[in-house]
Design a protein around this motif. Structure first.
Motif, PDB file in Angstrom:
ATOM      1  N   VAL A 215       0.873  -1.170   0.000  1.00 21.36           N
ATOM      2  CA  VAL A 215       0.000   0.000   0.000  1.00 21.36           C
ATOM      3  C   VAL A 215       0.909   1.217   0.000  1.00 21.36           C
ATOM      4  O   VAL A 215       1.610   1.484   0.972  1.00 21.36           O
ATOM      5  CB  VAL A 215      -0.944   0.011   1.215  1.00 21.36           C
ATOM      6  N   SER A 216       0.940   1.936  -1.097  1.00 18.58           N
ATOM      7  CA  SER A 216       1.849   3.074  -1.229  1.00 18.58           C
ATOM      8  C   SER A 216       1.237   4.374  -0.720  1.00 18.58           C
ATOM      9  O   SER A 216       1.954   5.330  -0.411  1.00 18.58           O
ATOM     10  CB  SER A 216       2.274   3.250  -2.691  1.00 18.58           C
ATOM     11  N   ASP A 217      -0.082   4.426  -0.636  1.00 17.91           N
ATOM     12  CA  ASP A 217      -0.786   5.607  -0.128  1.00 17.91           C
ATOM     13  C   ASP A 217      -2.028   5.099   0.577  1.00 17.91           C
ATOM     14  O   ASP A 217      -2.950   4.585  -0.065  1.00 17.91           O
ATOM     15  CB  ASP A 217      -1.162   6.546  -1.279  1.00 17.91           C
ATOM     16  N   GLY A 218      -2.073   5.238   1.924  1.00 14.52           N
ATOM     17  CA  GLY A 218      -3.150   4.618   2.687  1.00 14.52           C
ATOM     18  C   GLY A 218      -4.106   5.569   3.378  1.00 14.52           C
ATOM     19  O   GLY A 218      -4.908   5.128   4.206  1.00 14.52           O
ATOM     20  N   GLY A 219      -4.055   6.857   3.080  1.00 15.48           N
ATOM     21  CA  GLY A 219      -4.950   7.816   3.718  1.00 15.48           C
ATOM     22  C   GLY A 219      -4.188   8.981   4.318  1.00 15.48           C
ATOM     23  O   GLY A 219      -2.944   9.033   4.245  1.00 15.48           O
ATOM     24  N   ILE A 220      -4.930   9.913   4.922  1.00 17.61           N
ATOM     25  CA  ILE A 220      -4.344  11.152   5.422  1.00 17.61           C
ATOM     26  C   ILE A 220      -4.235  11.160   6.941  1.00 17.61           C
ATOM     27  O   ILE A 220      -3.190  11.450   7.509  1.00 17.61           O
ATOM     28  CB  ILE A 220      -5.192  12.364   4.959  1.00 17.61           C
ATOM     29  N   ALA A 221      -5.350  10.857   7.627  1.00 22.10           N
ATOM     30  CA  ALA A 221      -5.391  10.908   9.092  1.00 22.10           C
ATOM     31  C   ALA A 221      -6.458   9.938   9.583  1.00 22.10           C
ATOM     32  O   ALA A 221      -7.429   9.660   8.862  1.00 22.10           O
ATOM     33  CB  ALA A 221      -5.709  12.321   9.576  1.00 22.10           C
ATOM     34  N   VAL A 225     -12.140   9.656   6.838  1.00 16.80           N
ATOM     35  CA  VAL A 225     -12.364   8.461   6.027  1.00 16.80           C
ATOM     36  C   VAL A 225     -11.526   8.576   4.751  1.00 16.80           C
ATOM     37  O   VAL A 225     -11.654   9.558   4.006  1.00 16.80           O
ATOM     38  CB  VAL A 225     -13.852   8.309   5.672  1.00 16.80           C
ATOM     39  N   PRO A 226     -10.635   7.618   4.473  1.00 17.03           N
ATOM     40  CA  PRO A 226      -9.753   7.742   3.313  1.00 17.03           C
ATOM     41  C   PRO A 226     -10.534   7.730   2.002  1.00 17.03           C
ATOM     42  O   PRO A 226     -11.312   6.804   1.741  1.00 17.03           O
ATOM     43  CB  PRO A 226      -8.844   6.523   3.417  1.00 17.03           C
ATOM     44  N   ALA A 227     -10.324   8.747   1.208  1.00 21.42           N
ATOM     45  CA  ALA A 227     -10.979   8.824  -0.102  1.00 21.42           C
ATOM     46  C   ALA A 227     -10.046   8.412  -1.230  1.00 21.42           C
ATOM     47  O   ALA A 227     -10.481   8.298  -2.382  1.00 21.42           O
ATOM     48  CB  ALA A 227     -11.483  10.237  -0.348  1.00 21.42           C
TER      49      ALA A 227
END
Length: 391
Positions: A215-221, A225-227
């Protein structure tokens, strides 16, 4: 002629080892190998090679030629590094051994009736520089292509797996993870379901099929909810045909994850598909005999197919013209390629010997195939068939 090959490489020993160490000390990633490509091409130019930079529209690719013989022998140099762990695949050794082979063959070019062509091929680790160069005609004049890759042991008839290099992006909708989670569409959930599907698929894979990803990009905080989530995956198989079967099933897992989480998804090809290596048997045997004369003990032929070397864009080249991609062994203390300890091993005395022995074996193989009338004719006829097929 092999004594002349040995003498030429001995004469260039200091420069070849310096090139290997310099590339190792200054690692550059795929398509960014400006300094490494320049160093490699410059050493060839100093010895009378005509260098064309930026071939195939790739700024870090080059073609360096010596001689004017009808039979063109290609030697591939790689010089891209891995993120963070540098030259843990030993491409510094590949570049230096390719230059060494070119310098050894240059004085023999007229007698052998060959043109020596050293190709600087970027982005083997990710990007498929050789595939792009192949598609854009750089390999068209070559009767044969060869290179040597370092590893923990010597393998004359090295094989590899076909590979697809994919990025899958899941897109959902942001929302407050506590105050309004019902308004969100969780892209991380889509990735999780997809990975569960991939994990369950593993028990049904055919022999030789492999899957690995991150997973190279899994969300912000945590409270958003990760978009947007991105996964990078390598799919591998023993053949291009088997890879097609695997791809179909894995893409279904990605689609299932998106459907389950109420998201959309897109799949992007990061690199062109890599085909499996198909080494030329005659050239493999010539190479094997040469390294055995040097006192090396390559893996027995019966075991070579059981020891695939990951994947390489050189595989695509060997599907079009005769070629070899042997492994030259070095002492690595038990480390395998793509480990930091292997990177450290690639500038040791054993690695320096691998540069010189690899150059000698490649040049000797070129001498052998160019000097054998039947093999020479086979290579020349292959060029003519490919040329006729494009008309």
């Amino acid at each position: 002629m092999n004594s002349e090959v040995d003498d030429a490489i001995a004469s260039a020993k200091t420069d070849l080892i310096a090139l290997s160490h310099s590339i190792h000390a200054d690692p550059e990633l795929a398509f960014e190998e400006h300094r490494s490509a320049a160093k490699t091409a410059e050493l060839l130019a100093q010895h009378g090679f005509e260098v064309e930079s930026g071939v195939a529209g790739l700024p870090t690719a080059f073609s360096a030629s010596f001689g004017s013989g009808e039979l063109v022998i290609g030697i591939c140099a790689e010089y891209d590094a891995l993120p963070e762990i540098g030259h843990a695949c030993g491409h510094n050794i590949i570049a230096a051994s390719a230059v060494g082979a070119g310098l050894a063959l240059a004085p023999l070019a007229d007698r052998l009736g060959i043109t020596v062509r050293v190709l600087g091929t970027p982005a083997e680790e990710s990007g498929g520089g050789k595939v792009l160069m192949l598609e854009r005609g750089v390999f068209d004049p070559l009767g044969a292509a060869m290179m040597v890759h370092p590893g923990p042991e010597d393998i004359a008839g090295a094989t590899s797996l076909a590979m697809a290099d994919l990025a899958v992006t899941f897109s959902g909708r942001e929302s407050h993870a506590s105050a309004a989670p019902e308004l969100g569409r969780n892209a991380a959930d889509a990735a999780t379901v997809a990975q569960v599907g991939v994990g369950l698929l593993r028990q049904h894979l055919y022999a030789g099929q492999q899957l690995h990803g991150i997973v190279s990009d899994g969300g912000i905080a945590p409270n958003i909810v990760p978009a947007h989530v991105e996964m990078l995956y390598y799919l591998r198989a023993r053949s291009v045909e088997s890879l097609g079967n695997l791809s179909e099933r894995v893409l279904a897992c990605f689609a299932a994850g998106a459907l389950a989480a109420g998201c959309t998804h897109e799949i992007r090809t990061v690199s062109p598909d890599y085909a499996e290596l198909v080494p030329d048997p005659w050239m493999v045997q010539a190479y094997r005999e040469l390294i055995e004369e040097m006192g090396r003990s390559p893996l027995a032929p019966m075991w070579e197919g059981l020891r695939p070397l990951g994947s390489t864009d050189m595989g695509n080249v060997t599907h079009v013209l005769p070629g070899i991609h042997p492994v030259i062994g070095l002492e690595s203390g038990g480390a395998a390629t793509h480990q930091p300890a292997f990177a450290a091993a690639c500038v040791t005395a054993s690695a320096d010997l691998a540069v010189l022995d690899g150059a000698r074996a490649l040049a000797g193989t070129a001498v052998a195939v160019a000097s054998d009338p039947a093999q020479r004719q086979r290579l020349l006829e292959g060029v003519e068939r490919r040329r006729a097929g494009r008309q």
